[in-house]
Design a protein around this motif. Sequence first.
Motif, PDB file in Angstrom:
ATOM      1  N   MET A 129       1.051  -0.942  -0.121  1.00 13.61           N
ATOM      2  CA  MET A 129       0.059   0.222   0.010  1.00 13.61           C
ATOM      3  C   MET A 129       1.066   1.493  -0.078  1.00 13.61           C
ATOM      4  SD  MET A 129      -2.764   0.971   2.706  1.00 13.61           S
ATOM      5  CE  MET A 129      -1.922   1.329   3.986  1.00 13.61           C
ATOM      6  N   ILE A 130       0.680   2.016  -0.968  1.00 16.27           N
ATOM      7  CA  ILE A 130       1.574   3.749  -0.794  1.00 16.27           C
ATOM      8  C   ILE A 130       0.348   4.651  -0.556  1.00 16.27           C
ATOM      9  CG2 ILE A 130       2.164   4.863  -2.805  1.00 16.27           C
ATOM     10  CD1 ILE A 130       2.129   3.196  -4.807  1.00 16.27           C
ATOM     11  N   ARG A 131       1.312   5.213   0.701  1.00 18.76           N
ATOM     12  CA  ARG A 131      -0.019   6.242   1.034  1.00 18.76           C
ATOM     13  C   ARG A 131       0.874   8.014   1.056  1.00 18.76           C
ATOM     14  NH1 ARG A 131       0.359   7.538   7.051  1.00 18.76           N
ATOM     15  NH2 ARG A 131       1.001   5.960   7.516  1.00 18.76           N
ATOM     16  N   PHE A 132       0.149   8.789   0.625  1.00 12.64           N
ATOM     17  CA  PHE A 132       0.290  10.004   0.861  1.00 12.64           C
ATOM     18  C   PHE A 132      -0.113  10.750   2.513  1.00 12.64           C
ATOM     19  CE2 PHE A 132       1.568   9.007  -3.147  1.00 12.64           C
ATOM     20  CZ  PHE A 132       2.256   9.737  -3.392  1.00 12.64           C
ATOM     21  N   GLU A 133       0.064  11.389   2.784  1.00  4.08           N
ATOM     22  CA  GLU A 133       0.186  11.963   4.043  1.00  4.08           C
ATOM     23  C   GLU A 133      -0.186  13.477   4.190  1.00  4.08           C
ATOM     24  OE1 GLU A 133       1.219  11.375   8.617  1.00  4.08           O
ATOM     25  OE2 GLU A 133      -0.616   9.700   8.256  1.00  4.08           O
ATOM     26  N   HIS A 134      -0.579  14.675   4.168  1.00  4.97           N
ATOM     27  CA  HIS A 134      -0.712  15.741   4.079  1.00  4.97           C
ATOM     28  C   HIS A 134       0.983  16.438   3.629  1.00  4.97           C
ATOM     29  CE1 HIS A 134      -3.577  16.077   6.824  1.00  4.97           C
ATOM     30  NE2 HIS A 134      -3.692  14.902   8.049  1.00  4.97           N
ATOM     31  N   VAL A 135       1.056  15.492   2.278  1.00  7.74           N
ATOM     32  CA  VAL A 135       2.372  16.381   1.057  1.00  7.74           C
ATOM     33  C   VAL A 135       1.735  17.445   0.355  1.00  7.74           C
ATOM     34  CG1 VAL A 135       3.214  15.208  -0.740  1.00  7.74           C
ATOM     35  CG2 VAL A 135       2.894  13.851   1.289  1.00  7.74           C
ATOM     36  N   THR A 136       3.154  18.190   1.051  1.00 12.85           N
ATOM     37  CA  THR A 136       3.251  19.378  -0.178  1.00 12.85           C
ATOM     38  C   THR A 136       3.930  19.300  -1.099  1.00 12.85           C
ATOM     39  OG1 THR A 136       1.118  21.316   1.150  1.00 12.85           O
ATOM     40  CG2 THR A 136       3.001  22.179  -0.536  1.00 12.85           C
ATOM     41  N   LYS A 137       3.871  20.201  -2.494  1.00 13.65           N
ATOM     42  CA  LYS A 137       5.167  19.749  -2.803  1.00 13.65           C
ATOM     43  C   LYS A 137       5.219  21.575  -3.956  1.00 13.65           C
ATOM     44  CE  LYS A 137       9.100  18.827  -5.584  1.00 13.65           C
ATOM     45  NZ  LYS A 137      10.368  19.344  -5.206  1.00 13.65           N
ATOM     46  N   ARG A 138       5.952  22.431  -3.202  1.00 12.35           N
ATOM     47  CA  ARG A 138       6.366  23.696  -3.810  1.00 12.35           C
ATOM     48  C   ARG A 138       7.581  23.866  -4.642  1.00 12.35           C
ATOM     49  NH1 ARG A 138       6.028  25.673   0.972  1.00 12.35           N
ATOM     50  NH2 ARG A 138       4.072  26.177   1.119  1.00 12.35           N
ATOM     51  N   PHE A 139       8.126  24.709  -5.371  1.00 10.25           N
ATOM     52  CA  PHE A 139       9.339  24.843  -6.495  1.00 10.25           C
ATOM     53  C   PHE A 139       9.628  25.643  -5.755  1.00 10.25           C
ATOM     54  CE2 PHE A 139       6.996  21.284  -9.220  1.00 10.25           C
ATOM     55  CZ  PHE A 139       7.601  20.547  -8.732  1.00 10.25           C
ATOM     56  N   GLN A 140      11.060  26.009  -6.014  1.00 13.81           N
ATOM     57  CA  GLN A 140      11.867  27.753  -5.780  1.00 13.81           C
ATOM     58  C   GLN A 140      11.060  28.311  -6.593  1.00 13.81           C
ATOM     59  OE1 GLN A 140      15.788  26.819  -7.393  1.00 13.81           O
ATOM     60  NE2 GLN A 140      16.160  25.382  -5.612  1.00 13.81           N
ATOM     61  N   ASP A 141      10.147  28.348  -7.242  1.00 14.01           N
ATOM     62  CA  ASP A 141       9.994  29.834  -8.026  1.00 14.01           C
ATOM     63  C   ASP A 141       7.969  30.156  -7.228  1.00 14.01           C
ATOM     64  OD1 ASP A 141       8.082  27.640  -8.767  1.00 14.01           O
ATOM     65  OD2 ASP A 141       8.069  28.576 -11.122  1.00 14.01           O
ATOM     66  N   GLY A 142       7.400  29.950  -5.848  1.00  8.30           N
ATOM     67  CA  GLY A 142       6.668  29.418  -5.323  1.00  8.30           C
ATOM     68  C   GLY A 142       5.840  28.549  -5.723  1.00  8.30           C
ATOM     69  N   THR A 143       6.254  28.139  -6.900  1.00  9.21           N
ATOM     70  CA  THR A 143       4.557  27.470  -7.263  1.00  9.21           C
ATOM     71  C   THR A 143       4.397  26.090  -6.573  1.00  9.21           C
ATOM     72  OG1 THR A 143       5.131  27.567 -10.120  1.00  9.21           O
ATOM     73  CG2 THR A 143       3.501  26.308  -9.839  1.00  9.21           C
ATOM     74  N   GLU A 144       3.192  25.508  -6.094  1.00 12.35           N
ATOM     75  CA  GLU A 144       3.061  24.799  -5.651  1.00 12.35           C
ATOM     76  C   GLU A 144       2.141  23.099  -6.542  1.00 12.35           C
ATOM     77  OE1 GLU A 144       1.218  25.732  -1.270  1.00 12.35           O
ATOM     78  OE2 GLU A 144       0.282  25.954  -2.468  1.00 12.35           O
ATOM     79  N   ALA A 145       3.114  22.800  -6.723  1.00  8.41           N
ATOM     80  CA  ALA A 145       2.375  21.866  -7.892  1.00  8.41           C
ATOM     81  C   ALA A 145       2.205  20.678  -6.545  1.00  8.41           C
ATOM     82  CB  ALA A 145       3.632  20.753  -8.263  1.00  8.41           C
ATOM     83  N   LEU A 146       1.911  20.212  -5.551  1.00  6.45           N
ATOM     84  CA  LEU A 146       1.131  19.587  -4.262  1.00  6.45           C
ATOM     85  C   LEU A 146       0.156  20.394  -3.263  1.00  6.45           C
ATOM     86  CD1 LEU A 146       2.083  15.877  -5.326  1.00  6.45           C
ATOM     87  CD2 LEU A 146       0.912  17.299  -6.067  1.00  6.45           C
ATOM     88  N   LYS A 147      -1.237  20.750  -2.840  1.00 11.38           N
ATOM     89  CA  LYS A 147      -1.554  21.493  -1.819  1.00 11.38           C
ATOM     90  C   LYS A 147      -2.084  20.266  -0.949  1.00 11.38           C
ATOM     91  CE  LYS A 147      -2.764  24.524  -4.922  1.00 11.38           C
ATOM     92  NZ  LYS A 147      -3.082  26.008  -5.645  1.00 11.38           N
ATOM     93  N   ASP A 148      -1.478  20.142   0.359  1.00  9.60           N
ATOM     94  CA  ASP A 148      -2.035  19.653   1.119  1.00  9.60           C
ATOM     95  C   ASP A 148      -2.525  18.104   0.443  1.00  9.60           C
ATOM     96  OD1 ASP A 148      -2.021  18.360   3.791  1.00  9.60           O
ATOM     97  OD2 ASP A 148      -4.203  20.026   3.837  1.00  9.60           O
ATOM     98  N   VAL A 149      -1.845  16.894   0.353  1.00 14.86           N
ATOM     99  CA  VAL A 149      -3.038  15.875  -0.273  1.00 14.86           C
ATOM    100  C   VAL A 149      -2.400  14.739   0.447  1.00 14.86           C
ATOM    101  CG1 VAL A 149      -2.217  14.224  -2.718  1.00 14.86           C
ATOM    102  CG2 VAL A 149      -2.536  16.836  -3.460  1.00 14.86           C
ATOM    103  N   SER A 150      -3.315  14.008   0.586  1.00 12.31           N
ATOM    104  CA  SER A 150      -3.116  12.911   1.056  1.00 12.31           C
ATOM    105  C   SER A 150      -4.438  11.702   1.321  1.00 12.31           C
ATOM    106  CB  SER A 150      -4.632  13.571   2.698  1.00 12.31           C
ATOM    107  OG  SER A 150      -3.067  14.133   3.897  1.00 12.31           O
ATOM    108  N   LEU A 151      -3.648  10.843   0.334  1.00  9.34           N
ATOM    109  CA  LEU A 151      -4.793   9.147  -0.317  1.00  9.34           C
ATOM    110  C   LEU A 151      -3.813   8.046   0.495  1.00  9.34           C
ATOM    111  CD1 LEU A 151      -2.854   9.036  -2.753  1.00  9.34           C
ATOM    112  CD2 LEU A 151      -3.889  10.779  -3.867  1.00  9.34           C
ATOM    113  N   VAL A 152      -4.302   6.577  -0.189  1.00  8.44           N
ATOM    114  CA  VAL A 152      -3.815   5.607   0.425  1.00  8.44           C
ATOM    115  C   VAL A 152      -4.128   4.877  -2.075  1.00  8.44           C
ATOM    116  CG1 VAL A 152      -4.260   3.391   1.245  1.00  8.44           C
ATOM    117  CG2 VAL A 152      -4.638   5.647   2.580  1.00  8.44           C
ATOM    118  N   LEU A 153      -2.721   4.522  -2.008  1.00  4.56           N
ATOM    119  CA  LEU A 153      -2.812   3.940  -3.494  1.00  4.56           C
ATOM    120  C   LEU A 153      -3.372   2.485  -3.505  1.00  4.56           C
ATOM    121  CD1 LEU A 153      -0.362   5.952  -5.508  1.00  4.56           C
ATOM    122  CD2 LEU A 153      -2.939   6.963  -5.466  1.00  4.56           C
ATOM    123  N   PRO A 154      -4.423   1.661  -3.719  1.00  2.00           N
ATOM    124  CA  PRO A 154      -4.746   0.523  -3.335  1.00  2.00           C
ATOM    125  C   PRO A 154      -3.691  -0.388  -3.351  1.00  2.00           C
ATOM    126  CG  PRO A 154      -6.691   1.469  -4.636  1.00  2.00           C
ATOM    127  CD  PRO A 154      -6.104   2.329  -4.854  1.00  2.00           C
TER     128      PRO A 154
END
Length: 322
Positions: free
Chosen positions: A1-26
């Motif tokens: 099982m793959i689980r994301f817990e409150h994942v945010t990805k912010r690049f150096q230019d300030g772009t937020e590619a992911l915003k507080d993502v929580s999910l489970v991949l079956p």
Amino acid sequence: MIRFEHVTKRFQDGTEALKDVSLVLPTSELTAIIGPSGCGKTTLMKMINKLEKPTTGSIYIDEKPINDLDEVQLRRSIGYVIQRIGLFPHMTISDNVALVPKLLEWSKPKKEERVRELLELVGLDPAVYMERYPLELSGGQQQRVGVVRALAGDPNIVLMDEPFSALDPISREQLQDELRNLQQTINKTIVFVTHDMDEALKIADTIIVMRAGQVEQIGTPQQLIDNPANEFVRSFIGVERINQKRTFGERRLVEFLDLFTDNWTGDFEEISADTTIEHAFLQLDKSDQDYLAIVKEDRIVAYANDRDLLKAALAKVTEVTV
């Protein structure tokens, strides 16, 4: 099982590619991640093998945080298929497929056996193709090799980044069918990024719809068609697809046998080929089985799961062979 817990990805230019993502991949299912360009779907997938790292939040594989895992070992344990195929042109097909087993220091007989097994699995005769070079193969054949190369080390997880998008429509549809049939044999946890809703509906067990770095809806293809979470999901799926499902739901299974599965070795529940798709959905939902066995003239002529039924429900009349 793959689980994301409150994942945010912010690049150096300030772009937020992911915003507080929580999910489970079956586990042992094919999950398609779909959304418009720039929505974060590829970034999400690349975080699983640490090609991208979260700014905040945690990712777990089998409840182990991947931050604690060595990057090289992690990537060797995860299959990866890219859009551009990425075969090494100066290496034979055998050497391309055996790349990860070689890094894992498998014996020569074990590597050769694995290469033969995988090529046969995707319909490429080892005697013909093992010693050929990538440029001697068609695009579709090269992509088949790319898929089995990702499986060579027998990983539990396979990442696929729009692997069929550069192929012609016929090759693409063939590989979609082959991937779906292959998954019934290998039962891997596959994460498949695509921008094509028809592709996602056709091959996925679960679909994740993303927009602007956030998850809009997670569900089976049938759940997304029947109950879009909001107007964005409804629009992205397309009103035409939703209406097609409703319109063709009254058509009979016998009209769509060519779209269904030829073989199934697990448990099933029998259903008449004269049953409508709508009633087939209901019967499968009520049963505790994954497949229906379609019976015509007292013999089983095909098998269908929920994805097969949805594919038939979305099919255009002109594409159906009676």
